[in-house]
Write a protein that holds these residues in place. Structure first.
Motif, short mmCIF file in Angstrom:
data_model
loop_
_atom_site.label_atom_id
_atom_site.label_comp_id
_atom_site.label_asym_id
_atom_site.label_seq_id
_atom_site.Cartn_x
_atom_site.Cartn_y
_atom_site.Cartn_z
N TYR A 134 0.81 -1.22 0.00
CA TYR A 134 0.00 0.00 0.00
C TYR A 134 0.85 1.28 0.00
CZ TYR A 134 -5.05 -1.06 0.36
OH TYR A 134 -6.37 -1.40 0.10
N PRO A 135 1.86 1.39 0.86
CA PRO A 135 2.66 2.61 0.83
C PRO A 135 3.33 2.87 -0.52
CG PRO A 135 3.03 1.45 2.89
CD PRO A 135 2.21 0.54 2.01
N GLN A 136 3.84 1.82 -1.17
CA GLN A 136 4.50 2.04 -2.46
C GLN A 136 3.48 2.40 -3.55
OE1 GLN A 136 7.89 -0.34 -3.33
NE2 GLN A 136 7.48 -0.40 -5.54
N LEU A 137 2.33 1.72 -3.54
CA LEU A 137 1.27 2.06 -4.48
C LEU A 137 0.79 3.49 -4.23
CD1 LEU A 137 -0.98 1.48 -6.57
CD2 LEU A 137 -2.30 0.44 -4.71
N ALA A 138 0.60 3.84 -2.96
CA ALA A 138 0.14 5.17 -2.60
C ALA A 138 1.10 6.24 -3.11
CB ALA A 138 -0.04 5.28 -1.09
N LYS A 139 2.39 6.00 -2.96
CA LYS A 139 3.38 6.98 -3.42
C LYS A 139 3.24 7.23 -4.92
CE LYS A 139 8.27 8.16 -2.94
NZ LYS A 139 8.61 8.50 -4.33
N GLN A 140 3.08 6.15 -5.70
CA GLN A 140 2.90 6.29 -7.14
C GLN A 140 1.65 7.11 -7.46
OE1 GLN A 140 3.09 2.89 -9.71
NE2 GLN A 140 4.76 1.92 -8.59
N LEU A 141 0.56 6.79 -6.78
CA LEU A 141 -0.70 7.47 -7.07
C LEU A 141 -0.70 8.90 -6.56
CD1 LEU A 141 -3.34 4.64 -6.42
CD2 LEU A 141 -2.27 5.34 -8.55
N PHE A 142 -0.08 9.15 -5.43
CA PHE A 142 -0.01 10.52 -4.92
C PHE A 142 0.77 11.41 -5.88
CE2 PHE A 142 -0.30 8.92 -0.22
CZ PHE A 142 -1.64 8.60 -0.43
N GLU A 143 1.91 10.90 -6.37
CA GLU A 143 2.71 11.68 -7.32
C GLU A 143 1.92 11.92 -8.60
OE1 GLU A 143 7.14 10.16 -5.83
OE2 GLU A 143 6.21 9.24 -7.59
#
Length: 422
Positions: free
Chosen positions: A201-210
């Motif tokens: 989740y944190p890595q996916l979230a980082k991609q989506l947030f960017e």
């Protein structure tokens, strides 16, 4: 790590006096504790909401438990929308994430006021033609292509997935949707299934947030939520370390503060659509040993079959098995545990080390609370089992009766010349 059933042999012996095996059994106390843990893990985000993936366990009694924690429903079909509506979920608590979607399903989702998540760029025109407008709130599903990797290797291959839009399509979709009247936007992505790692989740979230920072800058769209979808898995095997939702939530919080807050987007809500994590460990399939066979291998035949639990047959998926009353006995026998279908893949376990199993023993097949009953089918004329809730006070409650032959033949009831009787 040892897997311990949430039900005892003595409890099962009482349950079967009223409800014969096989049946799916759910742990109310476990479901509630997990729901609270998920809420707590994301409490830092005021707009957070879990939209439970109805496909995983479509039972109204279980949905209503989650409803008590202000959770919503992730739906992918007309009937899942019907079920959610019947349970009292309003539109803001229903996320409609579908693909290859029939027009009538978009129309019904719009009628309910559900948040529609568009899977494909061509669905913009299709949706508008179907319902006559573009909703004020709309979401789009993103597929980055390529492979998705974490520190422990390749997790999945989005490039081979039929879901979502490319980055270029996504940006163009937001611009078009905005020009057609959409005011509030969301983004959704699902890049890996059943991940047993706190990194996903944190890595996916980082991609989506960017991505949403870039989207807002280029399109000017008012982005209200980022939907991390599902993919948070469970430890099906005893030697796996379960995900820690509090660690996952804090990991998402960290990248939220690193990416979104400095961009002036600290009001973006986080949504999730977990099915497996919410329910799988809190359900089991209870079955009874009814036959043993000694040929080239040792077989134990049980009264459940792949019609009750497909995952081992179609995926080769591992589900742990406990022989009730023999939890501490040595696992010194090697068995294939099988069902009665005319398919050689109808096996719950292959070459599994288990205690000696006697006829009449009750077996608990673990972690069937998601994608267990819901994937059942009627091949060989086998009938779906009952679902039972083991309530927090330890008493069983029937929450779905077992199918009968009348259910199996019900779709012939419109023909006067077909009468099927015993």
């Amino acid at each position: 790590m040892k897997k311990t059933p949430f039900v005892t042999k003595e409890q099962v012996e009482e349950i079967v006096k009223k409800f014969p095996t096989p049946f799916h059994l759910y742990d109310e106390a476990g479901i509630r504790a997990n729901a609270r843990a998920v809420k707590d893990a994301f409490a830092w985000n005021p707009g957070f909401r879990e939209y439970f993936a109805v496909k995983a366990t479509p039972n109204p009694y279980l949905l209503k438990i989650l409803q008590e924690y202000d959770m919503g429903c992730d739906c992918s079909s007309y009937t899942e929308l019907m079920l959610s509506k019947s349970c009292g979920f309003d539109g803001k608590h229903i996320m409609f994430s579908s693909n290859d979607t029939p027009a009538e399903e978009f129309a019904y989702a719009d009628k309910l006021g559900a948040i529609i998540n568009l899977d494909d760029f061509t669905h913009i025109d299709f949706l508008e033609e179907t319902i006559g407008h573009i909703p004020e709130t709309i979401s789009c599903r993103y597929n980055p292509g390529g492979v998705f990797t974490l520190s422990n290797g390749i997790m999945d291959n989005p490039g081979d997935s039929k879901y979502g839009m490319t980055k270029d399509q996504l940006f163009e979709a937001f611009k078009i949707l905005k020009s057609k009247g959409a005011k509030y936007f969301g983004i959704h992505a699902f890049l890996a299934s059943n991940t047993v790692t706190n990194e996903y989740y944190p890595q996916l979230a980082k991609q989506l947030f960017e991505l949403v920072v870039e989207l807002k800058k280029e399109t000017g769209c008012d982005i209200k939520f980022v939907n991390l979808s599902g993919g948070v898995g469970v430890a099906y095997k005893p030697d796996q370390t379960p995900n820690d939702i509090s660690v996952i939530g804090e990991g998402v919080h960290k990248v939220y503060d690193e990416v979104l807050v400095p961009a002036g987007m600290g009001d973006v809500a986080i949504y999730t659509e977990m099915g497996r994590f919410m329910m799988a460990p809190y359900g089991c399939l209870v079955t009874k040993a009814i036959h043993e066979k000694h040929i080239y291998k040792e077989y134990i035949g049980v009264d459940a079959c792949a019609a009750n639990l497909m995952r081992p047959a179609i995926y080769g998926a591992y589900h742990h098995i406990t022989v009730l009353g023999k939890e501490d006995a040595p696992c010194d026998h090697t068995y294939d545990v099988v069902g009665s279908l005319c398919e050689n893949c109808d096996k719950f376990a292959v070459d599994r080390q288990l205690p000696k199993i006697d006829m009449g023993d009750y077996l608990v097949i673990h972690d069937t609370g998601a994608h267990g009953f819901s994937m059942g089918y009627n091949y060989n004329g086998r009938l779906r089992s009952a679902e039972i809730l083991l309530q927090s006070d330890g008493t069983p409650k029937l929450i779905r009766r077992a199918e009968t032959p009348a259910d199996y033949f019900a779709t012939f009831d419109c023909f006067d010349d077909i009468k099927i009787t015993e």
